[in-house]
Design a protein around this motif. Structure first.
Motif, PDB file in Angstrom:
ATOM      1  N   LYS A  82     -35.280  15.531 -35.942  1.00 33.58           N
ATOM      2  CA  LYS A  82     -34.211  14.527 -35.884  1.00 33.58           C
ATOM      3  C   LYS A  82     -32.872  15.185 -35.526  1.00 33.58           C
ATOM      4  O   LYS A  82     -32.151  14.733 -34.640  1.00 33.58           O
ATOM      5  CB  LYS A  82     -34.115  13.853 -37.252  1.00 33.58           C
ATOM      6  N   ILE A  83     -32.575  16.286 -36.238  1.00 36.97           N
ATOM      7  CA  ILE A  83     -31.302  16.989 -35.998  1.00 36.97           C
ATOM      8  C   ILE A  83     -31.284  17.560 -34.577  1.00 36.97           C
ATOM      9  O   ILE A  83     -30.292  17.479 -33.866  1.00 36.97           O
ATOM     10  CB  ILE A  83     -31.120  18.129 -37.040  1.00 36.97           C
ATOM     11  N   LEU A  84     -32.421  18.108 -34.176  1.00 35.69           N
ATOM     12  CA  LEU A  84     -32.540  18.684 -32.832  1.00 35.69           C
ATOM     13  C   LEU A  84     -32.268  17.617 -31.779  1.00 35.69           C
ATOM     14  O   LEU A  84     -31.522  17.836 -30.816  1.00 35.69           O
ATOM     15  CB  LEU A  84     -33.944  19.266 -32.671  1.00 35.69           C
ATOM     16  N   THR A  85     -32.873  16.443 -31.973  1.00 36.25           N
ATOM     17  CA  THR A  85     -32.695  15.352 -31.011  1.00 36.25           C
ATOM     18  C   THR A  85     -31.229  14.924 -30.960  1.00 36.25           C
ATOM     19  O   THR A  85     -30.678  14.692 -29.878  1.00 36.25           O
ATOM     20  CB  THR A  85     -33.568  14.143 -31.425  1.00 36.25           C
ATOM     21  N   GLU A  86     -30.614  14.844 -32.134  1.00 35.15           N
ATOM     22  CA  GLU A  86     -29.202  14.441 -32.170  1.00 35.15           C
ATOM     23  C   GLU A  86     -28.326  15.432 -31.410  1.00 35.15           C
ATOM     24  O   GLU A  86     -27.454  15.042 -30.638  1.00 35.15           O
ATOM     25  CB  GLU A  86     -28.725  14.378 -33.631  1.00 35.15           C
ATOM     26  N   ARG A  87     -28.603  16.703 -31.648  1.00 33.01           N
ATOM     27  CA  ARG A  87     -27.787  17.718 -30.978  1.00 33.01           C
ATOM     28  C   ARG A  87     -27.972  17.659 -29.464  1.00 33.01           C
ATOM     29  O   ARG A  87     -27.036  17.855 -28.697  1.00 33.01           O
ATOM     30  CB  ARG A  87     -28.141  19.113 -31.495  1.00 33.01           C
ATOM     31  N   ALA A  88     -29.218  17.400 -29.073  1.00 33.67           N
ATOM     32  CA  ALA A  88     -29.493  17.289 -27.642  1.00 33.67           C
ATOM     33  C   ALA A  88     -28.723  16.109 -27.059  1.00 33.67           C
ATOM     34  O   ALA A  88     -28.123  16.211 -25.986  1.00 33.67           O
ATOM     35  CB  ALA A  88     -30.985  17.115 -27.417  1.00 33.67           C
ATOM     36  N   GLN A  89     -28.709  15.003 -27.804  1.00 31.99           N
ATOM     37  CA  GLN A  89     -27.979  13.818 -27.340  1.00 31.99           C
ATOM     38  C   GLN A  89     -26.498  14.118 -27.167  1.00 31.99           C
ATOM     39  O   GLN A  89     -25.887  13.715 -26.184  1.00 31.99           O
ATOM     40  CB  GLN A  89     -28.148  12.682 -28.352  1.00 31.99           C
ATOM     41  N   ILE A  90     -25.962  14.853 -28.148  1.00 30.97           N
ATOM     42  CA  ILE A  90     -24.538  15.198 -28.081  1.00 30.97           C
ATOM     43  C   ILE A  90     -24.260  16.085 -26.868  1.00 30.97           C
ATOM     44  O   ILE A  90     -23.308  15.876 -26.132  1.00 30.97           O
ATOM     45  CB  ILE A  90     -24.105  15.943 -29.377  1.00 30.97           C
ATOM     46  N   LYS A  91     -25.134  17.068 -26.671  1.00 31.66           N
ATOM     47  CA  LYS A  91     -24.926  18.000 -25.564  1.00 31.66           C
ATOM     48  C   LYS A  91     -24.941  17.282 -24.219  1.00 31.66           C
ATOM     49  O   LYS A  91     -24.221  17.638 -23.297  1.00 31.66           O
ATOM     50  CB  LYS A  91     -26.022  19.082 -25.559  1.00 31.66           C
ATOM     51  N   LEU A  92     -25.820  16.284 -24.113  1.00 31.25           N
ATOM     52  CA  LEU A  92     -25.990  15.618 -22.823  1.00 31.25           C
ATOM     53  C   LEU A  92     -24.991  14.474 -22.619  1.00 31.25           C
ATOM     54  O   LEU A  92     -24.891  13.932 -21.537  1.00 31.25           O
ATOM     55  CB  LEU A  92     -27.422  15.074 -22.705  1.00 31.25           C
ATOM     56  N   SER A 136     -21.462  12.170 -22.363  1.00 28.00           N
ATOM     57  CA  SER A 136     -20.115  12.310 -21.808  1.00 28.00           C
ATOM     58  C   SER A 136     -19.125  12.348 -22.975  1.00 28.00           C
ATOM     59  O   SER A 136     -19.490  12.019 -24.106  1.00 28.00           O
ATOM     60  CB  SER A 136     -19.799  11.141 -20.891  1.00 28.00           C
ATOM     61  N   LEU A 137     -17.887  12.697 -22.684  1.00 29.71           N
ATOM     62  CA  LEU A 137     -16.903  12.901 -23.744  1.00 29.71           C
ATOM     63  C   LEU A 137     -16.668  11.630 -24.572  1.00 29.71           C
ATOM     64  O   LEU A 137     -16.605  11.689 -25.804  1.00 29.71           O
ATOM     65  CB  LEU A 137     -15.591  13.384 -23.121  1.00 29.71           C
ATOM     66  N   ASP A 138     -16.549  10.493 -23.878  1.00 30.41           N
ATOM     67  CA  ASP A 138     -16.282   9.251 -24.622  1.00 30.41           C
ATOM     68  C   ASP A 138     -17.483   8.854 -25.479  1.00 30.41           C
ATOM     69  O   ASP A 138     -17.346   8.334 -26.578  1.00 30.41           O
ATOM     70  CB  ASP A 138     -15.872   8.107 -23.688  1.00 30.41           C
ATOM     71  N   ARG A 139     -18.676   9.142 -24.949  1.00 28.51           N
ATOM     72  CA  ARG A 139     -19.904   8.803 -25.681  1.00 28.51           C
ATOM     73  C   ARG A 139     -20.062   9.724 -26.903  1.00 28.51           C
ATOM     74  O   ARG A 139     -20.614   9.312 -27.918  1.00 28.51           O
ATOM     75  CB  ARG A 139     -21.093   8.938 -24.721  1.00 28.51           C
ATOM     76  N   LYS A 140     -19.585  10.955 -26.752  1.00 26.49           N
ATOM     77  CA  LYS A 140     -19.737  11.934 -27.843  1.00 26.49           C
ATOM     78  C   LYS A 140     -19.104  11.431 -29.131  1.00 26.49           C
ATOM     79  O   LYS A 140     -19.702  11.503 -30.208  1.00 26.49           O
ATOM     80  CB  LYS A 140     -19.053  13.256 -27.457  1.00 26.49           C
ATOM     81  N   ALA A 141     -17.876  10.911 -29.008  1.00 19.86           N
ATOM     82  CA  ALA A 141     -17.169  10.439 -30.205  1.00 19.86           C
ATOM     83  C   ALA A 141     -17.969   9.335 -30.889  1.00 19.86           C
ATOM     84  O   ALA A 141     -18.128   9.323 -32.115  1.00 19.86           O
ATOM     85  CB  ALA A 141     -15.791   9.935 -29.817  1.00 19.86           C
ATOM     86  N   VAL A 142     -18.502   8.416 -30.069  1.00 21.40           N
ATOM     87  CA  VAL A 142     -19.277   7.291 -30.616  1.00 21.40           C
ATOM     88  C   VAL A 142     -20.554   7.807 -31.275  1.00 21.40           C
ATOM     89  O   VAL A 142     -20.931   7.368 -32.368  1.00 21.40           O
ATOM     90  CB  VAL A 142     -19.603   6.273 -29.492  1.00 21.40           C
ATOM     91  N   LEU A 143     -21.207   8.756 -30.590  1.00 28.23           N
ATOM     92  CA  LEU A 143     -22.461   9.311 -31.136  1.00 28.23           C
ATOM     93  C   LEU A 143     -22.232   9.991 -32.476  1.00 28.23           C
ATOM     94  O   LEU A 143     -22.996   9.809 -33.420  1.00 28.23           O
ATOM     95  CB  LEU A 143     -23.055  10.332 -30.156  1.00 28.23           C
ATOM     96  N   HIS A 144     -21.155  10.765 -32.553  1.00 23.10           N
ATOM     97  CA  HIS A 144     -20.859  11.446 -33.821  1.00 23.10           C
ATOM     98  C   HIS A 144     -20.687  10.430 -34.945  1.00 23.10           C
ATOM     99  O   HIS A 144     -21.126  10.652 -36.070  1.00 23.10           O
ATOM    100  CB  HIS A 144     -19.600  12.315 -33.693  1.00 23.10           C
ATOM    101  N   THR A 145     -20.038   9.309 -34.625  1.00 19.89           N
ATOM    102  CA  THR A 145     -19.851   8.281 -35.663  1.00 19.89           C
ATOM    103  C   THR A 145     -21.203   7.688 -36.063  1.00 19.89           C
ATOM    104  O   THR A 145     -21.452   7.445 -37.248  1.00 19.89           O
ATOM    105  CB  THR A 145     -18.928   7.160 -35.135  1.00 19.89           C
ATOM    106  N   GLU A 146     -22.058   7.452 -35.050  1.00 16.36           N
ATOM    107  CA  GLU A 146     -23.396   6.918 -35.371  1.00 16.36           C
ATOM    108  C   GLU A 146     -24.159   7.880 -36.276  1.00 16.36           C
ATOM    109  O   GLU A 146     -24.829   7.476 -37.224  1.00 16.36           O
ATOM    110  CB  GLU A 146     -24.197   6.704 -34.082  1.00 16.36           C
ATOM    111  N   PHE A 147     -24.039   9.160 -35.972  1.00 16.46           N
ATOM    112  CA  PHE A 147     -24.760  10.154 -36.772  1.00 16.46           C
ATOM    113  C   PHE A 147     -24.182  10.252 -38.177  1.00 16.46           C
ATOM    114  O   PHE A 147     -24.900  10.527 -39.138  1.00 16.46           O
ATOM    115  CB  PHE A 147     -24.755  11.524 -36.081  1.00 16.46           C
ATOM    116  N   ALA A 148     -22.873  10.005 -38.266  1.00  9.32           N
ATOM    117  CA  ALA A 148     -22.239   9.996 -39.601  1.00  9.32           C
ATOM    118  C   ALA A 148     -22.851   8.875 -40.440  1.00  9.32           C
ATOM    119  O   ALA A 148     -23.167   9.067 -41.624  1.00  9.32           O
ATOM    120  CB  ALA A 148     -20.737   9.797 -39.462  1.00  9.32           C
ATOM    121  N   VAL A 149     -23.053   7.708 -39.798  1.00 10.52           N
ATOM    122  CA  VAL A 149     -23.669   6.580 -40.508  1.00 10.52           C
ATOM    123  C   VAL A 149     -25.082   6.966 -40.949  1.00 10.52           C
ATOM    124  O   VAL A 149     -25.507   6.667 -42.067  1.00 10.52           O
ATOM    125  CB  VAL A 149     -23.709   5.327 -39.597  1.00 10.52           C
ATOM    126  N   ARG A 150     -25.796   7.666 -40.061  1.00 10.58           N
ATOM    127  CA  ARG A 150     -27.157   8.115 -40.412  1.00 10.58           C
ATOM    128  C   ARG A 150     -27.152   9.017 -41.634  1.00 10.58           C
ATOM    129  O   ARG A 150     -28.006   8.916 -42.500  1.00 10.58           O
ATOM    130  CB  ARG A 150     -27.772   8.898 -39.247  1.00 10.58           C
TER     131      ARG A 150
END
Lengths: 181, 418
Positions: free
Chosen positions: B96-106, B108-122
């Motif tokens: 799960k963590i690996l997949t999240e990190r991969a998502q973050i790496k891939l 874009s900058l604007d998406r990164k902020a949103v993804l981090h928030t989603e992961f915070a909720v997780r």
């Protein structure tokens, strides 16, 4: 290239956005920055306060762009802060000279280190040297910095530091001999 | 001469040579954190590692991203789907963590902020699951270190979300306002979940405080970025987004304000009712509740002031006023929660007393019934004894015969009956 730089040399940029690495940077560099400030400022409290200020400024800088050479960068901030400190005359007026010779017996490391000089004597000897020599000797022996690292921190070339270090050692040798006499 | 160098090296940790003790270093570190305005815990993130996350260094390398991509492509979504429900400590959690990190790496900058928030909720969701699992299995102790570390992971995600937002601000101010708005909404929705989760954490360290502080700081930073980005971009979109952000915050504070008002009123009413029942009960101080009403009046004024300042273009000041109102409301809500706890306790005490009275009454009734029964038995015994002792046998037989005659039955019938 320092160990820390090598550790963080993958990815987009050095230190950038890597919060944990800042803690690592603090852990590795805070002692030497504090020591650098300690010998430049009259009070230990000021040295500690400015050390935290150095890192706070480094953090603010990191939010904008990465730092390629943390060692040199931190020393540069420290030097600027020292200049600011002495520009503020009121602080200098309040400052009291550190009492290097009033060392309690328990602090005397001469027995532990099996040497002929007491801590205060050694520090006194170093204090008689030129400030440039004192600086390189402290960096070399107290902080275990390499010639390249000292050069980076002081913004000089390695060759220049080698020469200064050689002269500093000679001066220290002479000073110890004259102290014994 | 070498011995002098040795002596110098031996001095490196000596206080007179500027050496720092561990305590000194820790003090400087905390002071640095204070100056930065960040939680100590978040900055220390990488120094706090769980055994299950021991491969975290590997996860952040480009190689790990490639591996994650290959895993996602070749094994389909089965593995990732199984991993998505995993919680810390489980085998699939690393995936799960690996997949999240991969998502973050891939991303874009604007998406990164949103993804981090989603992961915070997780992460918060995982903490809730860990707490629920502990309850279901009826364990005496929850896995506190695991919960603490997951909370730290949450705080790290929130911090990284704001960091990504800062980066985006430098690149594209207009997008930064839009994303800031999204993040602010997400953080507002996170708040109740965070409260629910942290209220159950019995932590001896300062994790909960740090996590809450990080969330509050992130919230303030997001509004700052939004305002600064709008001032840089100054487009129709950014203006509308900043207005939207302001309105959302306003609606939130107003709803909290009115909800708290109702809580105060209810508490006052209940306290008065309980005082009538028993004056000895430990109840919240009504004067304190009156103070809350004074605070709320202040918040009301702040809301009006924020509106006025915002209309004049003082966006940052308006959001600052909101932040201060939020802090006041939060402080008050903590007090209200304590008052409510006292009420619950008092009600519980009264319920216990009523129950005890009921039991005593039932016992008294049972005892009375028993006494009556015993008396009846005793009386019957006494009357029987009297009959036996006072009347001779013949007389008893005559009496019996006369009784039969009186009853109007024939002797034959009597025999039949017998």
């Amino acid at each position: 290239m320092s160990v820390l730089q090598e550790k963080n040399n993958h990815g987009r940029g050095l230190w950038q956005g890597v919060s944990g690495s800042f803690a690592e940077m603090h852990k590795n560099f805070a002692p030497r920055i504090e020591r650098y400030l300690y010998f430049k400022l009259p009070r230990k409290e000021d040295a500690e306060d400015l050390t935290s200020e150095v890192f706070a400024r480094a953090w603010a800088y990191l939010q904008i762009q990465p730092i390629a050479h943390p060692n040199a960068f931190l020393y540069r901030i420290a030097r600027n802060l020292i200049a600011d400190y002495y520009r503020d005359n009121s602080k200098v007026g309040q400052a009291t000279e550190r009492q290097l010779l009033s060392v309690p017996d328990s602090m005397n490391l001469s027995k532990q280190t099996e040497n002929r000089f007491a801590v205060e004597e050694l520090l006194q000897i170093i204090k008689t040297l030129k400030s440039e020599y004192q600086e390189v000797l402290r960096m070399r022996f107290f902080d275990d910095m390499s010639v390249a690292e000292i050069a980076e921190a002081l913004g000089k070339t390695s060759n220049n530091i080698r020469v200064v270090l050689f002269r500093a050692k000679n001066a220290l040798n002479k000073a110890t001999k004259s102290f014994k006499d | 001469m070498r011995s002098i160098y040795k002596q110098l090296r031996a001095l490196k940790n000596h206080p007179l040579a500027g050496g720092l003790s561990n305590a000194d270093q820790e003090r400087i570190w905390l002071e640095t954190c204070r100056k930065i305005g960040r939680s100590n815990l978040v900055i220390r993130e990488t120094t706090v590692r769980l055994p299950v996350w021991s491969m975290s260094k590997f996860f952040s390398t480009p190689m790990a991203v490639s591996v994650a991509s290959v895993v996602m492509l070749t094994t389909g979504f089965m593995t990732t789907v199984s991993a998505s429900d995993s919680i810390p400590g489980e085998t699939f959690y690393n995936v799960k963590i690996l997949t999240e990190r991969a998502q973050i790496k891939l991303a874009s900058l604007d998406r990164k902020a949103v993804l981090h928030t989603e992961f915070a909720v997780r992460r918060l969701d995982e903490v809730a699951k860990l707490q629920a699992a502990a309850k279901n299995e009826d364990r005496q102790t929850v896995n506190q270190p695991l919960i603490d570390h997951t909370l730290v992971a949450y705080a790290v995600q929130v911090t990284q979300a704001t960091d990504s937002l800062r980066e985006l601000q430098a690149e594209d101010a207009e997008s930064a306002v839009v994303i800031a708005n999204d993040l602010a909404s997400s953080l507002e929705t996170i708040a109740p979940a965070l409260d629910a989760v942290t209220s159950q954490v019995v932590s001896t360290n300062s994790t909960v405080g740090d996590v809450q502080q990080t969330t509050t700081a992130a919230s303030a930073l997001i509004t700052d970025v939004a305002v600064e980005s709008h001032e840089t971009a100054d487009t129709v979109l950014s203006a509308s987004e900043i207005k939207k952000l302001f309105n959302n915050q306003l609606a939130l504070i107003e709803s909290r304000y009115s909800f708290d008002g109702r809580r105060v009123e209810t508490l006052r009413r209940v306290i008065k009712e309980l005082m009538v029942i028993d004056q000895e009960l430990v109840l919240p101080n009504i004067k304190e509740l009156d103070n809350y009403l004074v605070v709320m009046k202040g918040v009301e004024k702040d809301i009006v002031e924020a509106n006025r300042v915002f209309d004049l273009g003082g966006y940052k000041t308006a959001f600052r006023i909101f932040e201060s109102s939020k802090r006041l409301l939060l402080k008050q809500e903590i007090g209200l929660a304590k008052a409510e706890e006292l009420i619950v306790d008092a009600r519980g005490l009264i319920a216990l007393r009523v129950e005890a009275e009921k039991v005593a009454l039932a016992e008294a009734e049972a005892a009375a019934a028993q006494a009556v029964e015993a008396q009846a038995v005793a009386e019957a015994a006494v009357s029987a004894e009297l009959l036996e002792t006072d009347v001779p046998a013949e007389a008893q037989g005559e009496d019996a015969g006369s009784a039969v005659q009186n009853s109007g039955l024939d002797t034959e019938e009597l025999f039949k009956l017998e």
